[in-house]
Write a protein that holds these residues in place. Sequence first.
Motif, PDB file in Angstrom:
ATOM      1  N   SER A  50      20.377  10.413  62.735  1.00  0.00           N
ATOM      2  CA  SER A  50      20.516  10.945  60.918  1.00  0.00           C
ATOM      3  C   SER A  50      18.264  11.243  61.129  1.00  0.00           C
ATOM      4  CB  SER A  50      19.882   9.281  59.858  1.00  0.00           C
ATOM      5  OG  SER A  50      19.143   8.623  60.181  1.00  0.00           O
ATOM      6  N   THR A  51      18.236  11.919  59.456  1.00  0.00           N
ATOM      7  CA  THR A  51      17.125  12.976  59.512  1.00  0.00           C
ATOM      8  C   THR A  51      15.812  11.579  59.069  1.00  0.00           C
ATOM      9  OG1 THR A  51      17.338  14.094  57.658  1.00  0.00           O
ATOM     10  CG2 THR A  51      17.214  14.897  59.777  1.00  0.00           C
TER      11      THR A  51
ATOM     12  N   SER B 254      11.796  11.993  57.423  1.00  0.00           N
ATOM     13  CA  SER B 254      11.907  13.399  56.713  1.00  0.00           C
ATOM     14  C   SER B 254      11.524  14.859  57.306  1.00  0.00           C
ATOM     15  CB  SER B 254       9.737  12.013  55.564  1.00  0.00           C
ATOM     16  OG  SER B 254       8.688  11.976  56.915  1.00  0.00           O
TER      17      SER B 254
ATOM     18  N   ARG C 124      14.473  16.140  57.918  1.00  0.00           N
ATOM     19  CA  ARG C 124      15.085  16.806  56.478  1.00  0.00           C
ATOM     20  C   ARG C 124      14.473  18.084  55.756  1.00  0.00           C
ATOM     21  NH1 ARG C 124      14.920  10.797  55.325  1.00  0.00           N
ATOM     22  NH2 ARG C 124      13.358  11.161  53.864  1.00  0.00           N
TER      23      ARG C 124
ATOM     24  N   TYR D 276      14.622  20.639  58.562  1.00  0.00           N
ATOM     25  CA  TYR D 276      16.424  21.251  58.180  1.00  0.00           C
ATOM     26  C   TYR D 276      16.408  21.694  57.406  1.00  0.00           C
ATOM     27  CZ  TYR D 276      21.516  21.109  57.243  1.00  0.00           C
ATOM     28  OH  TYR D 276      22.850  21.623  56.599  1.00  0.00           O
ATOM     29  N   GLU D 277      15.677  22.105  55.982  1.00  0.00           N
ATOM     30  CA  GLU D 277      16.120  22.825  55.452  1.00  0.00           C
ATOM     31  C   GLU D 277      16.153  24.767  55.022  1.00  0.00           C
ATOM     32  OE1 GLU D 277      18.489  22.293  52.470  1.00  0.00           O
ATOM     33  OE2 GLU D 277      18.951  20.371  52.712  1.00  0.00           O
TER      34      GLU D 277
END
Length: 295
Positions: free
Chosen positions: A57-58, A60, A63, A66-67
């Motif tokens: 899982s990512t 902070s 995340r 990723y975007e």
Amino acid sequence: MDRFSELRAFVDVVEAGSFSGAARETGQSRSSVNRLVIALEERLGVQLLHRTTRSVSTNSNGRALYERAKQILNDLEEVELSVTASQRVPVGKLRISAPHSFGDLDFSEIVTGFLKQHPQVEIEISFENRLIDPVTEGYDLVIRVAEPDEETVLVDHRIMTLDYLLCASPSYLREYGTPQTAECLKDHHGLSLLQSEQSGFWVLSGPDGPAKVKVRPVLRANTMDALLKAASEGLGIAVLPEYAIRSELEAGRLRQLLSDYQFPSRMLQVIYPPARHLSANVQAFTDFVSDWCKR
């Protein structure tokens, strides 16, 4: 090592939820995928993923990356498509956001018809009423209902004007009577959309000018389909777009009320980032929706 390969591997792992899943999806070995993600973390000097024996899982940092990485890879794909012949053939995933009110009405028919014409396209739809930014949220296009003069910095295709009508079933009118003026509406059962500026008041214009009538909503829902069914079953009076109730009016299951009054019209729009203007998927879907609405 190719930076784009690192970003692709990272995005694949995040979306698959594991290194082995990403390897299966991309046809690579697990060790190759792992090596690319480790190289990316080492180059950036930060850890991007929380790893367990079964999944990842990512954090902070992950995340946020990723975007941005997803958008960069999408933009790269658009550039590649724009200079190849395959750009003219719709193929691959098309991510769409549309309001809840479209979820149960004719939108499913539009999507079905489009996929029959373009079987190589995969559509992913999210129904949400909030204002969507396709750039930051990774959508290829957004369908929305907006004010006719509302402007946007995105590419804006205005598909059709939506006219709204006041309607109720014959059974409701037999029991509660037919309103003859806008003022009479305050004594009736209202059916309203959630998160609508007209959920507590109906604003309309008639022979004596504009009127703002307070209504008593006995039902508020986030889809037009729910309000359409409630109106057809005699639960109250609703304000719905003409296209959505046309067949009910023709069949006599609903009747238009106060035909000499008008509600503010809205505009059905397809919007998308300027970077998507060369996408065959976006262009084909926009054209299909436009043609469908002209039928």
